[in-house]
Design a protein around this motif. Structure first.
Motif, PDB file in Angstrom:
ATOM      1  N   THR A  95       5.428   0.241  -4.309  1.00 27.93           N
ATOM      2  CA  THR A  95       4.366   0.685  -3.460  1.00 27.93           C
ATOM      3  C   THR A  95       3.205   0.657  -4.605  1.00 27.93           C
ATOM      4  O   THR A  95       3.554   0.432  -5.746  1.00 27.93           O
ATOM      5  CB  THR A  95       4.374   2.052  -3.147  1.00 27.93           C
ATOM      6  N   ASP A  96       1.887   0.343  -4.206  1.00 27.12           N
ATOM      7  CA  ASP A  96       0.685   0.455  -5.027  1.00 27.12           C
ATOM      8  C   ASP A  96      -0.077   1.558  -4.941  1.00 27.12           C
ATOM      9  O   ASP A  96      -1.106   1.752  -5.542  1.00 27.12           O
ATOM     10  CB  ASP A  96       0.008  -1.009  -4.541  1.00 27.12           C
ATOM     11  N   ASN A  97       0.567   3.008  -4.007  1.00 31.78           N
ATOM     12  CA  ASN A  97      -0.199   3.894  -4.126  1.00 31.78           C
ATOM     13  C   ASN A  97      -0.452   4.528  -5.357  1.00 31.78           C
ATOM     14  O   ASN A  97       0.750   5.090  -5.996  1.00 31.78           O
ATOM     15  CB  ASN A  97       0.472   4.929  -3.033  1.00 31.78           C
ATOM     16  N   ALA A 100       1.556   8.041  -5.748  1.00 27.14           N
ATOM     17  CA  ALA A 100       3.164   8.086  -5.316  1.00 27.14           C
ATOM     18  C   ALA A 100       3.741   8.815  -6.535  1.00 27.14           C
ATOM     19  O   ALA A 100       4.759   9.633  -6.292  1.00 27.14           O
ATOM     20  CB  ALA A 100       3.752   6.820  -5.249  1.00 27.14           C
ATOM     21  N   LYS A 112       5.948   4.805 -13.440  1.00 24.83           N
ATOM     22  CA  LYS A 112       4.969   3.886 -12.512  1.00 24.83           C
ATOM     23  C   LYS A 112       4.702   2.465 -13.132  1.00 24.83           C
ATOM     24  O   LYS A 112       3.897   2.365 -14.255  1.00 24.83           O
ATOM     25  CB  LYS A 112       3.835   4.776 -12.277  1.00 24.83           C
TER      26      LYS A 112
END
Length: 221
Positions: A95-97, A100, A112
Protein backbone atom coordinates in the motif's frame (compact mmCIF):
# COMPACT_ATOMS: atom_id res chain seq x y z
CA UNK A 1 -20.21 -69.33 5.68
CA UNK A 2 -18.86 -66.54 7.92
CA UNK A 3 -20.87 -66.12 11.10
CA UNK A 4 -22.23 -62.75 12.18
CA UNK A 5 -20.03 -62.80 15.28
CA UNK A 6 -16.87 -63.45 13.32
CA UNK A 7 -17.76 -60.76 10.79
CA UNK A 8 -18.20 -58.27 13.61
CA UNK A 9 -14.90 -59.32 15.13
CA UNK A 10 -13.18 -58.94 11.75
CA UNK A 11 -14.65 -55.47 11.25
CA UNK A 12 -13.66 -54.37 14.76
CA UNK A 13 -10.13 -55.69 14.27
CA UNK A 14 -9.82 -53.88 10.95
CA UNK A 15 -10.99 -50.58 12.43
CA UNK A 16 -8.62 -51.01 15.37
CA UNK A 17 -5.72 -51.64 13.00
CA UNK A 18 -6.62 -48.56 10.95
CA UNK A 19 -6.86 -46.40 14.07
CA UNK A 20 -3.52 -47.73 15.33
CA UNK A 21 -1.92 -46.94 11.95
CA UNK A 22 -3.12 -43.34 12.00
CA UNK A 23 -2.13 -42.92 15.65
CA UNK A 24 1.41 -44.10 14.90
CA UNK A 25 1.63 -42.05 11.72
CA UNK A 26 0.72 -38.83 13.49
CA UNK A 27 0.65 -35.57 11.58
CA UNK A 28 1.06 -35.47 7.80
CA UNK A 29 2.35 -32.08 6.70
CA UNK A 30 2.15 -31.23 3.00
CA UNK A 31 4.23 -28.15 2.13
CA UNK A 32 3.09 -26.20 -0.90
CA UNK A 33 5.58 -24.61 -3.35
CA UNK A 34 6.26 -20.94 -2.53
CA UNK A 35 5.57 -18.38 -5.23
CA UNK A 36 8.07 -15.69 -4.29
CA UNK A 37 10.53 -14.32 -1.77
CA UNK A 38 10.13 -10.85 -0.29
CA UNK A 39 13.24 -8.84 0.57
CA UNK A 40 13.01 -5.60 2.55
CA UNK A 41 15.12 -3.17 4.56
CA UNK A 42 14.60 -2.99 8.31
CA UNK A 43 16.09 0.11 9.89
CA UNK A 44 18.09 3.07 8.61
CA UNK A 45 21.70 3.87 7.92
CA UNK A 46 24.39 1.65 9.41
CA UNK A 47 21.79 -0.08 11.61
CA UNK A 48 19.73 -1.34 8.68
CA UNK A 49 19.52 -5.06 8.01
CA UNK A 50 18.02 -7.07 5.19
CA UNK A 51 15.04 -9.28 5.99
CA UNK A 52 13.91 -12.10 3.72
CA UNK A 53 10.36 -13.38 4.08
CA UNK A 54 8.78 -16.36 2.37
CA UNK A 55 5.26 -17.73 2.63
CA UNK A 56 5.16 -21.28 4.03
CA UNK A 57 1.82 -22.84 3.08
CA UNK A 58 1.24 -26.05 5.07
CA UNK A 59 -1.58 -28.58 4.96
CA UNK A 60 -1.92 -31.10 7.78
CA UNK A 61 -3.66 -33.99 6.07
CA UNK A 62 -4.08 -35.92 9.34
CA UNK A 63 -7.29 -35.81 11.37
CA UNK A 64 -8.00 -33.34 14.15
CA UNK A 65 -6.21 -35.40 16.80
CA UNK A 66 -2.80 -35.09 15.14
CA UNK A 67 -1.66 -31.51 15.18
CA UNK A 68 1.93 -30.38 14.77
CA UNK A 69 4.16 -27.41 15.58
CA UNK A 70 6.96 -25.74 13.66
CA UNK A 71 10.00 -26.13 15.90
CA UNK A 72 12.74 -24.52 13.82
CA UNK A 73 13.20 -22.73 10.50
CA UNK A 74 16.16 -21.15 8.76
CA UNK A 75 17.12 -19.76 5.37
CA UNK A 76 20.34 -19.81 3.38
CA UNK A 77 20.26 -16.89 0.91
CA UNK A 78 23.10 -18.24 -1.25
CA UNK A 79 24.04 -21.71 -2.42
CA UNK A 80 26.01 -23.57 0.28
CA UNK A 81 25.98 -20.42 2.39
CA UNK A 82 25.33 -19.73 6.08
CA UNK A 83 21.90 -20.09 7.68
CA UNK A 84 19.75 -17.42 9.31
CA UNK A 85 17.03 -18.36 11.77
CA UNK A 86 13.46 -17.12 11.56
CA UNK A 87 12.52 -14.46 14.10
CA UNK A 88 8.75 -14.51 13.72
CA UNK A 89 6.08 -13.92 11.14
CA UNK A 90 5.41 -10.93 8.93
CA UNK A 91 2.26 -9.75 7.17
CA UNK A 92 3.16 -7.77 4.04
CA UNK A 93 0.64 -5.12 3.03
CA UNK A 94 1.31 -3.54 -0.34
CA UNK A 95 0.00 0.00 0.00
CA UNK A 96 0.99 3.63 -0.54
CA UNK A 97 -1.44 4.91 2.09
CA UNK A 98 0.62 7.13 4.44
CA UNK A 99 -1.84 6.43 7.27
CA UNK A 100 -1.50 2.65 7.07
CA UNK A 101 1.22 2.52 9.71
CA UNK A 102 -1.06 4.15 12.27
CA UNK A 103 -3.40 1.15 12.09
CA UNK A 104 -0.78 -1.25 13.44
CA UNK A 105 -1.88 -3.18 16.52
CA UNK A 106 -0.14 -2.93 19.87
CA UNK A 107 2.53 -5.58 20.25
CA UNK A 108 3.69 -5.68 16.62
CA UNK A 109 6.46 -3.93 14.69
CA UNK A 110 5.48 -2.00 11.58
CA UNK A 111 8.08 -1.18 8.96
CA UNK A 112 6.86 1.40 6.44
CA UNK A 113 8.56 1.58 3.05
CA UNK A 114 7.39 3.08 -0.19
CA UNK A 115 4.55 0.83 -1.34
CA UNK A 116 4.99 -1.69 1.49
CA UNK A 117 3.97 -2.01 5.13
CA UNK A 118 5.64 -5.00 6.83
CA UNK A 119 3.80 -5.98 10.03
CA UNK A 120 6.12 -8.18 12.10
CA UNK A 121 5.13 -10.42 14.99
CA UNK A 122 8.02 -11.78 17.03
CA UNK A 123 8.16 -15.09 18.87
CA UNK A 124 4.93 -16.37 17.37
CA UNK A 125 4.21 -20.09 17.73
CA UNK A 126 3.36 -21.59 14.34
CA UNK A 127 1.07 -24.57 14.85
CA UNK A 128 -0.68 -26.70 12.22
CA UNK A 129 -3.78 -28.43 13.65
CA UNK A 130 -4.91 -31.69 12.11
CA UNK A 131 -7.09 -31.15 9.06
CA UNK A 132 -6.10 -27.47 8.87
CA UNK A 133 -4.14 -25.17 6.58
CA UNK A 134 -1.66 -22.51 7.72
CA UNK A 135 0.23 -20.13 5.42
CA UNK A 136 2.35 -17.66 7.43
CA UNK A 137 5.14 -15.53 6.02
CA UNK A 138 8.26 -16.45 8.01
CA UNK A 139 10.73 -13.58 8.44
CA UNK A 140 14.49 -14.18 8.49
CA UNK A 141 16.71 -11.22 9.54
CA UNK A 142 19.91 -11.42 7.50
CA UNK A 143 22.54 -10.18 9.92
CA UNK A 144 25.78 -11.48 11.40
CA UNK A 145 24.15 -11.70 14.85
CA UNK A 146 21.55 -14.11 13.42
CA UNK A 147 24.02 -16.08 11.33
CA UNK A 148 25.00 -19.72 11.74
CA UNK A 149 28.07 -20.63 9.73
CA UNK A 150 31.75 -19.77 9.24
CA UNK A 151 32.69 -16.28 10.41
CA UNK A 152 34.02 -15.33 6.98
CA UNK A 153 30.66 -16.15 5.35
CA UNK A 154 28.63 -14.42 8.06
CA UNK A 155 30.74 -11.28 7.65
CA UNK A 156 29.38 -10.94 4.10
CA UNK A 157 25.95 -10.28 5.64
CA UNK A 158 27.02 -7.87 8.38
CA UNK A 159 24.48 -5.19 7.44
CA UNK A 160 21.99 -4.24 4.73
CA UNK A 161 24.58 -2.94 2.26
CA UNK A 162 26.84 -5.97 2.61
CA UNK A 163 23.91 -8.38 2.26
CA UNK A 164 22.58 -6.69 -0.88
CA UNK A 165 26.04 -6.58 -2.45
CA UNK A 166 26.55 -10.28 -1.70
CA UNK A 167 23.25 -11.29 -3.29
CA UNK A 168 23.37 -9.00 -6.33
CA UNK A 169 24.42 -9.76 -9.92
CA UNK A 170 23.79 -13.50 -9.87
CA UNK A 171 20.71 -15.74 -10.00
CA UNK A 172 19.13 -16.10 -6.58
CA UNK A 173 18.75 -19.38 -4.72
CA UNK A 174 17.03 -19.32 -1.34
CA UNK A 175 17.04 -22.58 0.63
CA UNK A 176 14.63 -22.86 3.56
CA UNK A 177 14.81 -25.68 6.10
CA UNK A 178 11.89 -26.27 8.45
CA UNK A 179 11.55 -28.81 11.25
CA UNK A 180 8.23 -30.00 12.66
CA UNK A 181 7.82 -31.58 16.07
CA UNK A 182 6.34 -34.80 14.68
CA UNK A 183 6.64 -34.82 10.91
CA UNK A 184 10.33 -34.19 10.45
CA UNK A 185 12.29 -31.84 8.22
CA UNK A 186 11.54 -30.26 4.85
CA UNK A 187 13.92 -28.46 2.54
CA UNK A 188 12.41 -25.87 0.18
CA UNK A 189 14.51 -24.26 -2.54
CA UNK A 190 13.35 -21.19 -4.47
CA UNK A 191 15.45 -20.18 -7.47
CA UNK A 192 14.87 -16.98 -9.42
CA UNK A 193 16.37 -13.87 -10.93
CA UNK A 194 19.19 -11.84 -9.45
CA UNK A 195 18.62 -9.26 -6.74
CA UNK A 196 18.32 -5.77 -8.25
CA UNK A 197 20.79 -3.95 -6.03
CA UNK A 198 19.99 -0.43 -7.27
CA UNK A 199 16.21 -0.91 -6.92
CA UNK A 200 16.47 -2.51 -3.48
CA UNK A 201 18.67 0.31 -2.23
CA UNK A 202 16.35 2.98 -3.62
CA UNK A 203 12.91 1.60 -2.79
CA UNK A 204 13.82 -0.59 0.19
CA UNK A 205 12.06 -3.76 -0.90
CA UNK A 206 11.50 -6.10 -3.82
CA UNK A 207 10.06 -9.52 -4.61
CA UNK A 208 11.70 -12.37 -6.48
CA UNK A 209 9.45 -14.91 -8.16
CA UNK A 210 10.36 -18.56 -7.66
CA UNK A 211 10.96 -19.74 -11.21
CA UNK A 212 12.03 -23.15 -9.95
CA UNK A 213 11.00 -24.78 -6.67
CA UNK A 214 12.17 -28.00 -5.07
CA UNK A 215 10.67 -29.49 -1.90
CA UNK A 216 12.20 -32.55 -0.28
CA UNK A 217 12.45 -34.35 3.03
CA UNK A 218 15.71 -34.27 4.90
CA UNK A 219 17.05 -36.14 7.90
CA UNK A 220 19.48 -33.37 8.81
CA UNK A 221 18.66 -29.94 10.20
Amino acid sequence: MVSTGFAGFLLASTLAAINAFYALRGSVIVVQPPQQALLYRDGDGDNAVLTIAMRLAMINAADGQHGDVLMKASISPIDKGPNFGFAGTVQPVFTDNPLAEKKCDIGVRCIKLRGLLAIERDDEIVDVPGGAVKAPYLAYPISDSNCEGPAAQCAKFGDFEKSVATLANKPSKFTVNVKYYRDGVRRITCSGRAVDMAYLRKVGWMTIRCKQVDISRSSIF
